[in-house]
Design a protein around this motif. Sequence first.
Motif, PDB file in Angstrom:
ATOM      1  N   LEU A 188      37.840  47.662  38.610  1.00 47.70           N
ATOM      2  CA  LEU A 188      38.389  46.949  39.755  1.00 47.70           C
ATOM      3  C   LEU A 188      39.896  47.146  39.883  1.00 47.70           C
ATOM      4  CD1 LEU A 188      38.121  44.948  42.114  1.00 47.70           C
ATOM      5  CD2 LEU A 188      38.296  43.100  40.437  1.00 47.70           C
ATOM      6  N   ASN A 232      32.455  43.586  42.645  1.00 48.64           N
ATOM      7  CA  ASN A 232      32.582  44.828  41.885  1.00 48.64           C
ATOM      8  C   ASN A 232      31.476  44.941  40.844  1.00 48.64           C
ATOM      9  OD1 ASN A 232      34.040  47.299  41.295  1.00 48.64           O
ATOM     10  ND2 ASN A 232      34.580  46.302  39.369  1.00 48.64           N
ATOM     11  N   GLN A 269      28.211  47.737  41.607  1.00 51.62           N
ATOM     12  CA  GLN A 269      28.524  48.949  40.857  1.00 51.62           C
ATOM     13  C   GLN A 269      27.540  50.043  41.249  1.00 51.62           C
ATOM     14  OE1 GLN A 269      30.691  49.838  37.959  1.00 51.62           O
ATOM     15  NE2 GLN A 269      31.921  48.209  38.861  1.00 51.62           N
ATOM     16  N   ILE A 312      35.023  49.303  44.662  1.00 61.69           N
ATOM     17  CA  ILE A 312      35.944  48.228  45.031  1.00 61.69           C
ATOM     18  C   ILE A 312      37.155  48.323  44.112  1.00 61.69           C
ATOM     19  CG2 ILE A 312      36.264  45.732  45.242  1.00 61.69           C
ATOM     20  CD1 ILE A 312      33.168  45.563  45.593  1.00 61.69           C
ATOM     21  N   LYS A 313      38.334  48.406  44.718  1.00 59.42           N
ATOM     22  CA  LYS A 313      39.580  48.536  43.960  1.00 59.42           C
ATOM     23  C   LYS A 313      40.554  47.450  44.384  1.00 59.42           C
ATOM     24  CE  LYS A 313      39.686  52.048  41.612  1.00 59.42           C
ATOM     25  NZ  LYS A 313      39.253  52.019  40.217  1.00 59.42           N
TER      26      LYS A 313
END
Length: 173
Positions: free
Chosen positions: A45, A86, A90, A95-96
């Motif tokens: 993340l 996140n 997966q 998602i960052k």
Amino acid sequence: MNKSKWLKILIPIVIVCVIGGVWLLKNAQVSDTEQVSSNNPDFALHVTDELDLDQLKSYGLPIVIDFGADSCIPCKQMAPVLAELNEEYQGKVIIKFVDVWKYQELAQGYPISLIPTQIFIGADGKPFNPENPADFQMNQFAATENGELAFTTHEGGLTKENFLKIFKAMGVQ
């Protein structure tokens, strides 16, 4: 040997081969999923040093990049939502989270005027282009040189329900 003795030998061998093949196929799929998600730093993340967008696009998954800060109140409210999504998505969505106060250089080149701001990129590697961006309170930015869509963003906090609606519009199951 007669025909019935051959069948008594051949049938168990075929059954063992089918069961073994199913087991191998199932385990091969699990290891691919593990490689895509839990063991791969591209699916972590928090971004701390580099945001390689081309590398992320190479996975063929939708991408959400949240530009915020650990000390921003709306960002703090969204942090558990981002962490939960996140984990749950997966291998389906990348998602960052980028802390723009710690890593200002990672936000350069993106249309960020306030935090939090989310950037949405489709699985095809192009900016997400919803049928009606206003439904999601999204902004779209065109590149000046060719007029093509360059960025799709949302400014402000989002709830889990908001993200799930956007994911659905992005084709995520």
